[in-house]
Write a protein that holds these residues in place. Structure first.
Motif, PDB file in Angstrom:
ATOM      1  N   GLU A  89      29.995  37.655  35.199  1.00 38.31           N
ATOM      2  CA  GLU A  89      29.069  36.976  36.281  1.00 38.31           C
ATOM      3  C   GLU A  89      29.272  35.387  36.341  1.00 38.31           C
ATOM      4  O   GLU A  89      29.164  35.140  37.333  1.00 38.31           O
ATOM      5  N   ARG A  90      29.954  34.765  35.148  1.00 33.90           N
ATOM      6  CA  ARG A  90      30.296  33.455  35.331  1.00 33.90           C
ATOM      7  C   ARG A  90      31.816  33.423  36.056  1.00 33.90           C
ATOM      8  O   ARG A  90      31.750  32.357  37.056  1.00 33.90           O
ATOM      9  N   ALA A  91      32.788  34.090  35.706  1.00 30.96           N
ATOM     10  CA  ALA A  91      34.039  33.963  36.310  1.00 30.96           C
ATOM     11  C   ALA A  91      34.352  34.553  37.387  1.00 30.96           C
ATOM     12  O   ALA A  91      35.124  34.274  38.253  1.00 30.96           O
ATOM     13  N   GLY A  92      33.430  35.606  38.004  1.00 30.85           N
ATOM     14  CA  GLY A  92      33.787  36.289  39.024  1.00 30.85           C
ATOM     15  C   GLY A  92      34.503  37.832  38.927  1.00 30.85           C
ATOM     16  O   GLY A  92      34.796  38.082  38.048  1.00 30.85           O
ATOM     17  N   LEU A  93      34.578  38.310  39.759  1.00 29.43           N
ATOM     18  CA  LEU A  93      35.263  39.703  39.870  1.00 29.43           C
ATOM     19  C   LEU A  93      36.716  39.644  40.032  1.00 29.43           C
ATOM     20  O   LEU A  93      37.357  38.727  40.453  1.00 29.43           O
ATOM     21  N   TYR A  94      37.405  40.788  40.153  1.00 28.48           N
ATOM     22  CA  TYR A  94      38.676  41.242  40.448  1.00 28.48           C
ATOM     23  C   TYR A  94      38.899  40.793  42.013  1.00 28.48           C
ATOM     24  O   TYR A  94      38.312  41.148  42.972  1.00 28.48           O
ATOM     25  N   LYS A  95      40.074  40.254  42.359  1.00 26.31           N
ATOM     26  CA  LYS A  95      40.507  39.791  43.728  1.00 26.31           C
ATOM     27  C   LYS A  95      40.958  40.951  44.217  1.00 26.31           C
ATOM     28  O   LYS A  95      42.158  41.602  43.680  1.00 26.31           O
ATOM     29  N   THR A  96      40.652  41.254  45.328  1.00 25.57           N
ATOM     30  CA  THR A  96      41.036  42.616  45.861  1.00 25.57           C
ATOM     31  C   THR A  96      42.180  42.392  46.972  1.00 25.57           C
ATOM     32  O   THR A  96      42.650  43.376  47.547  1.00 25.57           O
TER      33      THR A  96
END
Length: 250
Positions: A162-169
């Motif tokens: 939630e803090r760092a973000g998700l996987y880059k697609t």
């Protein structure tokens, strides 16, 4: 502690049964199992439906078109309600029934993530290890040489994502590596290594298919470091392939 395990699938009918059964066999019962299917055209969903009642409400799944593996993983993370999140590929399975129990026991208030080892088999020969990937010597400074914790063994608190973000697609192969660089080098997470074999993996993953895929992986790894302010180059990243020779079991 609730653990969300996410499996992304696409036409995985030949192997998904082993994957699901290994989750069902876990001695730790505080598991939420999430399957994100990319609208499979084979019998994958038939297998999923057969197993669903055995989870007694602890499994949830979706099946729809997606933008690839990393998009599917992100969908699973967004669906997750567990305190900790892990990813289990649809052609892999837990090596033993107490993996999650031991992983949960390793968390304390200062631990953001835990990770361990994995091993590879040729499909159909589960008893013979052809490569053992140990994360024992990993440290964040080794990321610029292409080394990372064994991703299928990586269990991280949901609040970190939630803090760092998700996987880059927009990465072809190396988004999992970029995530490790981002978590360890930018967000400075605190992680603990467990000297145990988490997952049995079948050979033939995206990053190991052929020479071109290895070149793509090097490019993605270099990009992942640079986008997160970590110096590296293609030669430094390529050095990891030499060390992989010592992981082989012939």
């Amino acid at each position: 502690m609730k653990v969300s395990i996410i499996t992304a699938t696409y036409n995985s009918s030949a192997t998904i049964g082993d994957t699901i059964q290994s989750v069902l066999n876990q001695t730790y019962k505080g598991i939420e199992y999430i399957i994100v299917d990319g609208s499979s055209s084979d019998s994958t969903l038939e297998v999923v439906r057969q197993y669903e009642p055995l989870f007694e409400g602890r499994m949830k799944w979706i099946s729809e078109k997606d933008g690839g593996l990393y998009d599917a993983m992100n969908k699973g993370i967004k669906m997750a309600t567990g305190d900790v999140i892990g990813l289990l590929n649809s052609d892999d399975f837990f090596t033993s029934n107490d993996v999650i129990e031991k992983a949960v026991a390793a968390f304390d208030d200062s631990t953001d993530a835990v990770y361990g080892d994995v091993h590879y088999i040729h499909d159909g020969v589960k008893e013979k290890c052809v490569r053992y990937y140990s994360s024992k010597k990993f440290c964040p400074s080794r990321l610029r040489y292409g080394f990372m914790p064994a991703h299928p063994s990586f269990y991280c608190r949901r609040e970190v994502y939630e803090r760092a973000g998700l996987y880059k697609t927009d990465y072809a192969i190396g988004s999992d590596y970029e995530m490790m660089v981002r978590l360890f080098c930018v967000h400075k997470i605190k992680a603990r290594y467990l000297p145990m074999d988490f997952v049995t993996m079948r050979t033939g993953g995206l990053s190991n298919r052929d020479f071109r895929s290895r070149l793509q992986l090097i490019q993605d790894d270099v990009r992942g470091c640079r986008e997160n302010g970590v110096y590296t180059n293609a030669l430094m990243i390529s050095s990891k392939f030499l060390f992989k020779i010592f992981e082989l079991r012939i």
